[in-house]
Design a protein around this motif. Structure first.
Motif, PDB file in Angstrom:
ATOM      1  N   GLY A 147      28.769  83.168 -22.595  1.00 29.25           N
ATOM      2  CA  GLY A 147      29.523  82.225 -22.059  1.00 29.25           C
ATOM      3  C   GLY A 147      31.000  82.851 -22.775  1.00 29.25           C
ATOM      4  N   GLY A 148      30.485  83.944 -23.496  1.00 29.18           N
ATOM      5  CA  GLY A 148      31.964  84.018 -24.977  1.00 29.18           C
ATOM      6  C   GLY A 148      31.497  82.990 -25.857  1.00 29.18           C
ATOM      7  N   ARG A 149      30.596  83.622 -26.015  1.00 33.17           N
ATOM      8  CA  ARG A 149      30.385  82.130 -27.859  1.00 33.17           C
ATOM      9  C   ARG A 149      29.799  83.828 -28.199  1.00 33.17           C
ATOM     10  NH1 ARG A 149      29.019  76.235 -28.180  1.00 33.17           N
ATOM     11  NH2 ARG A 149      30.280  75.332 -26.195  1.00 33.17           N
ATOM     12  N   GLY A 150      30.131  83.203 -30.141  1.00 31.66           N
ATOM     13  CA  GLY A 150      29.546  84.197 -30.485  1.00 31.66           C
ATOM     14  C   GLY A 150      28.002  84.537 -30.533  1.00 31.66           C
ATOM     15  N   LEU A 151      27.261  85.807 -31.378  1.00 29.05           N
ATOM     16  CA  LEU A 151      26.507  86.042 -31.023  1.00 29.05           C
ATOM     17  C   LEU A 151      25.764  86.503 -32.760  1.00 29.05           C
ATOM     18  CD1 LEU A 151      25.119  86.862 -27.687  1.00 29.05           C
ATOM     19  CD2 LEU A 151      24.762  84.552 -28.502  1.00 29.05           C
ATOM     20  N   PRO A 152      24.620  86.458 -33.162  1.00 24.82           N
ATOM     21  CA  PRO A 152      24.515  87.401 -34.189  1.00 24.82           C
ATOM     22  C   PRO A 152      24.453  88.721 -33.901  1.00 24.82           C
ATOM     23  CG  PRO A 152      22.874  85.019 -33.829  1.00 24.82           C
ATOM     24  CD  PRO A 152      23.687  85.406 -32.917  1.00 24.82           C
ATOM     25  N   VAL A 153      24.290  89.890 -34.577  1.00 27.78           N
ATOM     26  CA  VAL A 153      24.439  90.879 -34.327  1.00 27.78           C
ATOM     27  C   VAL A 153      22.965  91.083 -33.946  1.00 27.78           C
ATOM     28  CG1 VAL A 153      25.116  93.205 -35.505  1.00 27.78           C
ATOM     29  CG2 VAL A 153      26.266  91.535 -35.759  1.00 27.78           C
ATOM     30  N   ALA A 154      22.040  90.556 -34.506  1.00 29.00           N
ATOM     31  CA  ALA A 154      20.679  90.829 -34.709  1.00 29.00           C
ATOM     32  C   ALA A 154      20.159  90.898 -32.550  1.00 29.00           C
ATOM     33  CB  ALA A 154      19.404  89.736 -35.356  1.00 29.00           C
ATOM     34  N   HIS A 155      20.605  89.741 -32.129  1.00 28.46           N
ATOM     35  CA  HIS A 155      20.999  89.296 -30.984  1.00 28.46           C
ATOM     36  C   HIS A 155      20.955  90.499 -30.201  1.00 28.46           C
ATOM     37  CE1 HIS A 155      20.484  84.303 -30.777  1.00 28.46           C
ATOM     38  NE2 HIS A 155      19.442  85.299 -32.019  1.00 28.46           N
ATOM     39  N   LEU A 156      22.187  90.982 -30.142  1.00 23.48           N
ATOM     40  CA  LEU A 156      22.625  92.172 -29.647  1.00 23.48           C
ATOM     41  C   LEU A 156      21.893  93.645 -29.657  1.00 23.48           C
ATOM     42  CD1 LEU A 156      26.426  91.736 -30.575  1.00 23.48           C
ATOM     43  CD2 LEU A 156      25.475  90.495 -28.328  1.00 23.48           C
ATOM     44  N   ALA A 157      21.612  93.458 -31.213  1.00 26.02           N
ATOM     45  CA  ALA A 157      20.407  94.828 -31.518  1.00 26.02           C
ATOM     46  C   ALA A 157      19.070  95.493 -30.407  1.00 26.02           C
ATOM     47  CB  ALA A 157      20.536  94.769 -32.468  1.00 26.02           C
ATOM     48  N   ALA A 158      18.427  93.464 -30.192  1.00 24.91           N
ATOM     49  CA  ALA A 158      17.480  93.248 -29.622  1.00 24.91           C
ATOM     50  C   ALA A 158      17.609  93.340 -28.025  1.00 24.91           C
ATOM     51  CB  ALA A 158      17.302  91.771 -29.870  1.00 24.91           C
ATOM     52  N   ALA A 159      18.938  93.474 -27.608  1.00 20.26           N
ATOM     53  CA  ALA A 159      19.605  93.426 -26.074  1.00 20.26           C
ATOM     54  C   ALA A 159      18.977  95.433 -25.963  1.00 20.26           C
ATOM     55  CB  ALA A 159      21.090  93.696 -25.825  1.00 20.26           C
ATOM     56  N   VAL A 160      18.913  96.518 -26.918  1.00 21.82           N
ATOM     57  CA  VAL A 160      18.994  97.528 -27.165  1.00 21.82           C
ATOM     58  C   VAL A 160      17.801  98.109 -27.780  1.00 21.82           C
ATOM     59  CG1 VAL A 160      21.098  98.446 -26.367  1.00 21.82           C
ATOM     60  CG2 VAL A 160      21.000  98.036 -28.600  1.00 21.82           C
ATOM     61  N   ASN A 161      17.078  97.012 -28.408  1.00 19.29           N
ATOM     62  CA  ASN A 161      15.544  97.137 -29.150  1.00 19.29           C
ATOM     63  C   ASN A 161      16.108  98.824 -30.464  1.00 19.29           C
ATOM     64  OD1 ASN A 161      13.784  95.944 -26.784  1.00 19.29           O
ATOM     65  ND2 ASN A 161      14.133  97.855 -26.078  1.00 19.29           N
ATOM     66  N   LEU A 162      17.457  97.666 -31.156  1.00 15.04           N
ATOM     67  CA  LEU A 162      17.960  98.244 -31.780  1.00 15.04           C
ATOM     68  C   LEU A 162      17.319  98.060 -33.541  1.00 15.04           C
ATOM     69  CD1 LEU A 162      20.701 100.897 -31.433  1.00 15.04           C
ATOM     70  CD2 LEU A 162      17.651 101.988 -31.778  1.00 15.04           C
ATOM     71  N   SER A 163      17.281  98.131 -34.418  1.00 19.00           N
ATOM     72  CA  SER A 163      17.157  97.537 -35.657  1.00 19.00           C
ATOM     73  C   SER A 163      18.949  97.008 -35.856  1.00 19.00           C
ATOM     74  CB  SER A 163      16.634  98.406 -37.038  1.00 19.00           C
ATOM     75  OG  SER A 163      17.855  99.129 -37.831  1.00 19.00           O
ATOM     76  N   GLU A 164      18.847  95.953 -36.389  1.00 17.86           N
ATOM     77  CA  GLU A 164      20.119  95.591 -36.545  1.00 17.86           C
ATOM     78  C   GLU A 164      20.907  96.248 -37.554  1.00 17.86           C
ATOM     79  OE1 GLU A 164      22.564  90.882 -38.960  1.00 17.86           O
ATOM     80  OE2 GLU A 164      20.245  91.590 -38.245  1.00 17.86           O
ATOM     81  N   SER A 165      20.644  97.496 -38.352  1.00 18.32           N
ATOM     82  CA  SER A 165      21.681  97.582 -39.185  1.00 18.32           C
ATOM     83  C   SER A 165      21.597  98.862 -38.839  1.00 18.32           C
ATOM     84  CB  SER A 165      21.233  97.821 -40.607  1.00 18.32           C
ATOM     85  OG  SER A 165      18.982  98.748 -40.710  1.00 18.32           O
ATOM     86  N   TRP A 166      21.047  99.685 -37.855  1.00 17.98           N
ATOM     87  CA  TRP A 166      21.533 100.754 -37.285  1.00 17.98           C
ATOM     88  C   TRP A 166      21.476 100.696 -36.047  1.00 17.98           C
ATOM     89  CZ3 TRP A 166      21.386 105.798 -37.855  1.00 17.98           C
ATOM     90  CH2 TRP A 166      21.719 106.536 -36.879  1.00 17.98           C
ATOM     91  N   PHE A 167      21.661  99.392 -35.400  1.00 20.03           N
ATOM     92  CA  PHE A 167      22.736  98.966 -34.347  1.00 20.03           C
ATOM     93  C   PHE A 167      24.314  98.758 -34.605  1.00 20.03           C
ATOM     94  CE2 PHE A 167      25.036  95.288 -31.760  1.00 20.03           C
ATOM     95  CZ  PHE A 167      25.183  95.949 -30.950  1.00 20.03           C
ATOM     96  N   SER A 168      24.045  98.019 -35.909  1.00 14.73           N
ATOM     97  CA  SER A 168      26.000  98.743 -36.575  1.00 14.73           C
ATOM     98  C   SER A 168      26.301  99.232 -36.928  1.00 14.73           C
ATOM     99  CB  SER A 168      25.376  97.215 -37.683  1.00 14.73           C
ATOM    100  OG  SER A 168      25.024  95.938 -37.657  1.00 14.73           O
ATOM    101  N   GLN A 169      25.331 100.392 -37.273  1.00 17.62           N
ATOM    102  CA  GLN A 169      25.973 101.723 -37.915  1.00 17.62           C
ATOM    103  C   GLN A 169      26.526 102.847 -36.455  1.00 17.62           C
ATOM    104  OE1 GLN A 169      26.564 103.507 -41.122  1.00 17.62           O
ATOM    105  NE2 GLN A 169      28.093 104.697 -39.429  1.00 17.62           N
ATOM    106  N   VAL A 170      25.569 102.649 -35.188  1.00 17.56           N
ATOM    107  CA  VAL A 170      26.012 103.706 -33.869  1.00 17.56           C
ATOM    108  C   VAL A 170      27.274 102.621 -33.069  1.00 17.56           C
ATOM    109  CG1 VAL A 170      23.713 105.168 -33.945  1.00 17.56           C
ATOM    110  CG2 VAL A 170      24.052 102.116 -32.974  1.00 17.56           C
TER     111      VAL A 170
END
Length: 289
Positions: A199-222
Motif C-alpha cells: 500500500g505504498g508503505r516502506g518495506l525492509p529490503v529483506a522483504h523485497l529480496a525475498a520476493a525474488v529469492n535473493l540474499s539482501e546484500s546481493w539483491f541490493s547490488q543487482v
C-alpha cells in the motif's frame, strides 16, 4: 552454534611447542599454533569445513605433496571443505601459524555482498594461496591477539575472519559478476508487486529480496545495477508517487496521506516530498488545483 568442528589431522615428527590458543565463535574457530617439525616430518589434514592457514614464518622448506610432485607451502592458504592437504618437512623448522576453521554457510554470506551465492559457492570450492601475506598477516595477528584478550564482542573476531576470507580468495573474476548482474523484467515485476501490496508503505529490503529469492546484500547490488537507485531510494520515489496520486485524486489532507503511506508524521512526508519533487505537498496540490 552454526560451526561444528570436524577436522582430522595425522602428523609424524611434528610437535606442538606451546599450548594451542583457540576459541570457538558462532561461525568460526581460530586456533594459533607454535610447532616444530623435523626433517622428513609429515602431516595429512582434511576437514569437513573450509579453512584458512596463515604462517608467520618462512615455511618454504615445507613441501605440499601433490601425487609424485611437490611445491613449497605458501605463507597463506585457503583449503576448501573436504580437500586433503599433505605436507613434508625438508629440514628442521620451528614455526607458528593461525588456522581459521569456518562454517561454509557463513563464508557464503561473507561473499554474497560482492557476488551471487552461486558464484560464492564456486569460489569456495577452489583452493587459493598467497606467498606475499601483506595485510593478511596483519589481520591474522589481530585475530591471534583477540584469542588471548577477548576484549571485543564476538562480531569483531568474526569480522576479522571475514576479512581474511575476502583477502585470500581471488574475487576479481567473480566480482565482475556483481558489476554486470541485473534483475530480469520478471524479477522487477515481482519486486514492484511486493511493494505495491504494502500500500505504498516502506518495506525492509529483506522483504523485497525475498520476493525474488535473493540474499539482501546481493539483491541490493543487482537492484542498483538495474534501476540506478538503491532499494531505499527507489522505495522513496515510489512512495512519493503514491502520495501525489492521493493528493491529486482524493480530498485527504497531507497528514492523512502521511498516515496512509506509513510516514511517521506530516512533517516527515513534507520533508521527503520536497526532496523528491522540489516543493511541499501543499504547494504541489495548490499549483495543480
Amino acid at each position: 552454534m552454526r560451526y561444528r568442528h570436524d577436522f582430522e589431522g595425522v602428523t609424524e615428527k611434528i610437535r606442538s611447542i606451546g599450548p594451542v590458543r583457540w576459541h570457538q565463535f558462532d561461525t568460526v574457530l581460530p586456533a594459533y599454533w607454535e610447532a616444530a617439525g623435523a626433517t622428513g616430518g609429515r602431516g595429512s589434514y582434511v576437514s569437513a569445513n573450509p579453512r584458512i592457514s596463515v604462517f608467520f614464518d618462512d615455511v618454504s622448506s615445507i613441501r605440499v605433496l601433490e601425487g609424485t610432485a611437490s611445491r613449497p607451502l605458501p605463507r597463506a592458504i585457503f583449503v576448501p571443505a573436504g580437500m586433503a592437504l599433505q605436507t613434508m618437512f625438508t629440514r628442521p623448522l620451528v614455526f607458528s601459524h593461525l588456522d581459521v576453521h569456518m562454517d561454509a554457510g557463513w563464508a557464503v554470506d561473507v561473499l554474497s555482498g560482492a557476488m551471487s551465492r552461486a558464484a560464492a559457492l564456486r569460489l569456495l570450492a577452489q583452493p587459493a594461496e598467497r606467498h606475499d601475506t601483506g595485510p593478511l598477516e596483519v589481520i591474522a595477528r589481530l585475530l591471534v591477539d583477540e584469542l588471548d584478550a577477548a576484549s571485543c564482542p564476538d562480531l569483531y573476531a568474526q569480522s576479522l575472519a571475514g576479512s581474511l576470507v575476502a583477502a585470500i580468495l581471488d574475487i576479481g573474476a567473480e566480482g565482475q559478476e556483481a558489476r554486470r548482474a541485473r534483475l530480469t523484467a520478471a524479477q522487477m515485476r515481482k519486486v514492484c508487486q511486493r511493494f505495491d501490496a504494502g500500500g505504498g508503505r516502506g518495506l525492509p529490503v529483506a522483504h523485497l529480496a525475498a520476493a525474488v529469492n535473493l540474499s539482501e546484500s546481493w539483491f541490493s547490488q543487482v537492484f542498483k545495477n538495474t534501476t540506478g537507485m538503491t532499494p531505499h531510494q527507489w522505495q522513496r520515489a515510489r512512495r512519493i508517487e503514491h502520495a501525489r496520486a492521493l493528493l491529486s485524486d482524493t480530498s485527504l489532507g497531507v497528514a492523512d496521506v502521511a498516515d496512509r503511506l506509513g510516514f511517521s508524521d506530516q512533517a516527515h512526508l513534507t520533508r521527503t516530498f520536497r526532496q523528491v519533487v522540489g516543493e511541499t505537498p501543499a504547494a504541489w496540490r495548490r499549483r495543480r488545483g
